[in-house]
Design a protein around this motif. Structure first.
Motif: not given
Length: 450
Positions: A293-296, A327-335, A338-343
């Motif tokens: 998972x790539x997060x900026x 929370x990460x699993x709920x985001x699906x395959x292409x989150x 911003x959603x990743x930072x919240x998770x």
């Protein structure tokens, strides 16, 4: 078991300080949240315009950007340890604080709101804009049915039977019983928000966590059955010509049965075409199941980790590994980033207005879709029921002979509008149009001239 008597205050500037007295076996905050949830569900019939649920819906429609907690506050009044004391206490606080409608939000007298046999006694209910006394539950149900516009004797009988069944609930399950006001449809139903899992756990006498684990194991068993590899035999690692049980193969290869079944499921479709050595090599080889998972990050730095590594890297008080992974699993395959930072807890979740199934507009459109009055060639149209009520209020205030239509406090805008709203809503449910309402009030000319 303890029972808590509480009060909910509709505080200014949103409300006029009206109160509601109720009881609960939960915490008062949980009960307040339940009131909010119950009042946003779509109902088969409109709830009483004098009830707390109606006030909550009205706030959501009038102030959609303001949280409900800013208008409704809950306070504990007293805690009781017995059912009998609680019944007496509820009546005491309703009378002491004078919370019966229209002064407050209570639709019926305390002491019978827990449902059951107590409601077979004479009861008082605020119905059709006034407090009425009925000698029995059946009489109260018949009056409520007629208030809903039901006039067919057979339909009234069905309404009474349905309400009585709700009052009795399911044998051995007291939580399924409705209170009198809930059974008659003038207050929202408090069902405790039970889930299917918790119901099954309660019925079986097990803990909810135990029931959830059983369901998960059953789900895995069904998945393995679908792959066709839960039974049967595999080539023996020591003698490929010999077929032995799967568990024996897993033990010989030094892997757990669950891991072996997972790896075996991956090759189930081509199992017959593989050699014993290929099967054993696949079962031995660890499978890389992590998806990077790539997060900026807010500072501009980019990280790329698997879900487990990412959750562990940002674990801290309030953000457990299990919660971050969920929370990460709920985001699906292409989150989104911003959603990743919240998770992972590096960004705050944006404020979200409480969703509401707006029953009022649906009900009004259903019963009266056109708020138009006319006389001769003169026509005037109001955009909604609220605008029609405001116009009627202004005209009726100027006519002393008709001022009684505004209730006990005609000069109090809030109370007068509530009184008119009750009359108009009941009439439109019975099939009357805005023209017929204005003619009934005798104010057609005044409305057209205003």
């Amino acid at each position: 078991m303890s029972f808590t008597i509480y009060q909910i205050i509709h505080r200014p500037p949103f409300g006029n300080g009206k109160r509601y007295v109720g009881l609960t076996k939960r915490t008062v905050q949980d009960r307040l949240n339940a009131h909010f949830n119950e009042s946003t569900r779509e109902k088969p019939r409109g709830i009483s315009p004098f009830s707390l649920g109606y006030a909550i819906r009205d706030h959501l429609l009038s102030f959609p950007t303001d949280p409900l907690e800013s208008a409704f506050v809950i306070e504990t009044l007293q805690v009781y340890t017995t059912l009998e004391a609680m019944r007496d206490g509820e009546s005491h606080w309703i009378d002491t604080l004078q919370t019966m409608a229209p002064a407050g939000f209570n639709i019926m007298r305390g002491g019978s709101s827990v449902g059951g046999p107590s409601n077979s006694k004479p009861c008082e209910i605020f119905l059709d804009g006034k407090l009425q006394t009925f000698s029995s539950f059946t009489d109260a149900a018949k009056a409520a049915a007629k208030g809903e516009g039901i006039i067919d004797p057979i339909e009234i009988k069905k309404f009474v039977a349905n309400a009585k069944a709700k009052m009795h609930g399911t044998k051995g399950k007291p939580e399924t019983r409705y209170s009198l006001a809930e059974a008659l449809g003038i207050e929202p139903r408090d069902d405790g928000r039970w889930t299917q899992v918790s119901r099954a756990a309660k019925a079986a006498g097990r803990l909810v966590d135990t029931e959830r684990s059983r369901n998960q194991r059953q789900k895995l068993r069904e998945q393995r059955l679908a792959t066709g590899v839960t039974t049967g035999q595999l080539p023996c690692p020591y003698n490929p010509t010999l077929q032995v049980a799967q568990t024996t193969v897993f033990e010989a290869l030094g892997i757990s049965p669950s891991t072996g079944r997972y790896r075996l499921a991956q090759i189930a479709e081509r199992l017959d075409s593989m050699t014993p050595q290929e099967i054993h090599d696949h079962l031995r080889k660890p499978q890389d199941r992590s998806k990077p998972i790539k997060v900026e990050l807010p500072g501009g730095q980019c990280i790329c980790l698997g879900i487990n590594a990412l959750a562990k890297a940002y674990e801290r008080p309030g953000h457990k590994v299990s919660a971050i992974k969920a929370r990460l699993r709920k985001l699906g395959d292409a989150p989104g980033n911003d959603d990743l930072l919240i998770a992972i807890g590096l960004a705050a979740k944006p404020a979200k207005n409480r969703s509401v199934l707006s029953v009022q507009p649906i009900s009004r459109k259903k019963h009266c879709s056109d708020w138009t009055i006319s006389k001769g060639t003169v026509t005037k149209t109001y955009i909604n029921q609220k605008a029609f009520i405001e116009a009627c209020h202004q005209v009726l205030l100027l006519n002393p002979d008709l001022m009684h239509l505004l209730g006990n406090a005609p000069t109090d805008t809030h109370k007068a509008h509530r009184s008119l709203q009750g009359r108009i809503s009941s009439a439109t449910r019975a099939g009357k149009t805005a023209q017929e309402l204005a003619e009934g009030f005798g104010i057609v000319d005044d409305l057209l001239a205003a």
